[in-house]
Scaffold this motif. Structure first.
Motif, PDB file in Angstrom:
ATOM      1  N   ALA A  97       0.727   5.170   8.938  1.00 36.92           N
ATOM      2  CA  ALA A  97       0.958   3.761   8.664  1.00 36.92           C
ATOM      3  C   ALA A  97      -0.561   2.271   8.496  1.00 36.92           C
ATOM      4  CB  ALA A  97       1.784   3.221  10.569  1.00 36.92           C
ATOM      5  N   ALA A  98      -0.050   1.950   7.680  1.00 33.67           N
ATOM      6  CA  ALA A  98      -1.236   1.018   7.995  1.00 33.67           C
ATOM      7  C   ALA A  98      -0.258  -0.884   8.495  1.00 33.67           C
ATOM      8  CB  ALA A  98      -1.175   0.527   6.249  1.00 33.67           C
ATOM      9  N   ALA A  99      -1.311  -1.704   8.327  1.00 37.15           N
ATOM     10  CA  ALA A  99      -1.360  -2.505   9.437  1.00 37.15           C
ATOM     11  C   ALA A  99      -1.216  -3.350   8.873  1.00 37.15           C
ATOM     12  CB  ALA A  99      -2.436  -3.287   9.814  1.00 37.15           C
TER      13      ALA A  99
ATOM     14  N   SER B  47       3.124  -0.390   6.535  1.00 34.90           N
ATOM     15  CA  SER B  47       3.544   0.851   5.530  1.00 34.90           C
ATOM     16  C   SER B  47       3.614   1.516   6.318  1.00 34.90           C
ATOM     17  CB  SER B  47       2.504   0.018   4.291  1.00 34.90           C
ATOM     18  OG  SER B  47       2.387  -0.990   3.573  1.00 34.90           O
ATOM     19  N   TRP B  48       4.129   2.835   5.554  1.00 41.43           N
ATOM     20  CA  TRP B  48       3.993   3.754   6.074  1.00 41.43           C
ATOM     21  C   TRP B  48       4.454   5.040   4.896  1.00 41.43           C
ATOM     22  CZ3 TRP B  48       5.178   4.609  11.665  1.00 41.43           C
ATOM     23  CH2 TRP B  48       4.771   3.750  12.488  1.00 41.43           C
ATOM     24  N   GLY B  49       3.861   6.274   5.624  1.00 43.43           N
ATOM     25  CA  GLY B  49       4.231   7.474   4.412  1.00 43.43           C
ATOM     26  C   GLY B  49       5.179   8.076   4.757  1.00 43.43           C
TER      27      GLY B  49
ATOM     28  N   SER C  12      -5.364  24.496  15.789  1.00 44.64           N
ATOM     29  CA  SER C  12      -6.048  22.804  15.283  1.00 44.64           C
ATOM     30  C   SER C  12      -5.190  22.569  14.102  1.00 44.64           C
ATOM     31  CB  SER C  12      -7.561  23.323  15.146  1.00 44.64           C
ATOM     32  OG  SER C  12      -7.863  22.667  16.614  1.00 44.64           O
ATOM     33  N   LEU C  13      -5.315  21.713  12.786  1.00 37.97           N
ATOM     34  CA  LEU C  13      -4.742  20.896  12.468  1.00 37.97           C
ATOM     35  C   LEU C  13      -5.273  19.844  12.220  1.00 37.97           C
ATOM     36  CD1 LEU C  13      -0.883  21.900  12.154  1.00 37.97           C
ATOM     37  CD2 LEU C  13      -2.326  22.979  10.531  1.00 37.97           C
ATOM     38  N   ARG C  14      -5.364  19.322  11.032  1.00 39.90           N
ATOM     39  CA  ARG C  14      -6.149  17.810  10.840  1.00 39.90           C
ATOM     40  C   ARG C  14      -5.001  18.008   9.569  1.00 39.90           C
ATOM     41  NH1 ARG C  14     -11.795  16.170   7.206  1.00 39.90           N
ATOM     42  NH2 ARG C  14     -10.590  17.161   6.016  1.00 39.90           N
ATOM     43  N   LEU C  15      -4.618  16.645   9.574  1.00 42.26           N
ATOM     44  CA  LEU C  15      -3.859  16.102   8.998  1.00 42.26           C
ATOM     45  C   LEU C  15      -4.722  14.733   8.219  1.00 42.26           C
ATOM     46  CD1 LEU C  15      -0.404  14.969  11.008  1.00 42.26           C
ATOM     47  CD2 LEU C  15      -1.347  17.525  10.117  1.00 42.26           C
ATOM     48  N   SER C  16      -4.432  14.420   6.588  1.00 43.76           N
ATOM     49  CA  SER C  16      -5.492  13.217   5.520  1.00 43.76           C
ATOM     50  C   SER C  16      -4.045  12.260   5.472  1.00 43.76           C
ATOM     51  CB  SER C  16      -5.769  14.272   4.798  1.00 43.76           C
ATOM     52  OG  SER C  16      -6.729  15.375   5.138  1.00 43.76           O
ATOM     53  N   CYS C  17      -4.102  11.127   5.289  1.00 44.14           N
ATOM     54  CA  CYS C  17      -3.550  10.427   4.392  1.00 44.14           C
ATOM     55  C   CYS C  17      -4.545   9.417   3.543  1.00 44.14           C
ATOM     56  CB  CYS C  17      -2.973   8.824   5.759  1.00 44.14           C
ATOM     57  SG  CYS C  17      -2.203   7.854   5.500  1.00 44.14           S
ATOM     58  N   ALA C  18      -3.769   9.861   2.118  1.00 44.34           N
ATOM     59  CA  ALA C  18      -4.524   8.860   1.267  1.00 44.34           C
ATOM     60  C   ALA C  18      -3.398   7.624   0.817  1.00 44.34           C
ATOM     61  CB  ALA C  18      -4.271   9.978  -0.050  1.00 44.34           C
ATOM     62  N   ALA C  19      -4.649   6.661   0.878  1.00 35.12           N
ATOM     63  CA  ALA C  19      -3.459   5.284   0.711  1.00 35.12           C
ATOM     64  C   ALA C  19      -4.328   4.974  -0.513  1.00 35.12           C
ATOM     65  CB  ALA C  19      -4.241   4.212   1.386  1.00 35.12           C
TER      66      ALA C  19
ATOM     67  N   VAL D 230       0.907  -1.223  -0.023  1.00 32.08           N
ATOM     68  CA  VAL D 230       0.073   0.215   0.262  1.00 32.08           C
ATOM     69  C   VAL D 230       1.101   1.486   0.192  1.00 32.08           C
ATOM     70  CG1 VAL D 230       0.196  -0.103   2.322  1.00 32.08           C
ATOM     71  CG2 VAL D 230      -1.790   0.990   1.423  1.00 32.08           C
ATOM     72  N   GLN D 231       0.762   2.645  -0.662  1.00 36.17           N
ATOM     73  CA  GLN D 231       1.509   3.792  -0.261  1.00 36.17           C
ATOM     74  C   GLN D 231       0.108   4.719  -0.379  1.00 36.17           C
ATOM     75  OE1 GLN D 231       1.110   1.859  -3.852  1.00 36.17           O
ATOM     76  NE2 GLN D 231       2.821   0.498  -3.663  1.00 36.17           N
ATOM     77  N   LEU D 232       0.904   5.368   0.524  1.00 36.69           N
ATOM     78  CA  LEU D 232       0.467   6.052   2.174  1.00 36.69           C
ATOM     79  C   LEU D 232       1.051   7.762   1.826  1.00 36.69           C
ATOM     80  CD1 LEU D 232       0.672   4.336   5.073  1.00 36.69           C
ATOM     81  CD2 LEU D 232      -1.028   4.626   3.388  1.00 36.69           C
TER      82      LEU D 232
END
Length: 129
Positions: free
Chosen positions: A97-99, A118-120, A17-24, A2-4
């Motif tokens: 990170a993805a399991a 898997s890690w971004g 405040s901040l919002r982080l996103s992670c696209a897989a 998987v790509q992150l």
């Protein structure tokens, strides 16, 4: 595999405040637990939050509990980290990170690094005082 790809980091004042996103991409996102980790200069990578593959379970490090919220949108293959009441000590590079294994939450929800395969590339969050 998987790509992150993380996004949403930046510079913010304490209390902000901040919002982080992670696209897989690359495999069935909805079948895997996801997590956020962070690493500050000179320190080891530490667990921040995790969410179960079904989305019904979440866990947090004590240092962020009550201030950060992890969520996921399986239709968009994206996991989020909403960060509020930010403190200077939250300054770090944040990694998605993805399991490693599908349909398995136990280790991921306990923040066990070895459970994530898997890690971004990371996104920088800097909180000024």
């Amino acid at each position: 595999q998987v790509q992150l790809v993380e996004s949403g980091g930046g510079l913010v004042q304490a209390g902000g405040s901040l919002r982080l996103s992670c696209a897989a991409s690359g495999r069935t996102f909805s079948n895997y637990a996801m997590g956020w980790f962070r690493q500050a200069p000179g320190k080891e990578r530490e667990f921040v939050a995790a969410i179960s593959w079904g989305g019904g379970g979440t866990s947090y490090a004590d240092s962020v509990k009550g201030r950060f919220t992890i969520s996921r949108d399986n239709a968009k293959n994206t996991v989020y980290l909403q960060m509020s009441s930010l403190k200077p000590e939250d300054t770090a590079s944040y990694y998605c990170a993805a399991a490693r294994r599908a349909y398995t939450d136990y280790g991921a929800l306990r923040g066990v690094v070895a459970e994530f395969g898997s890690w971004g590339q990371g996104t920088q969050v800097t909180v000024s005082s």
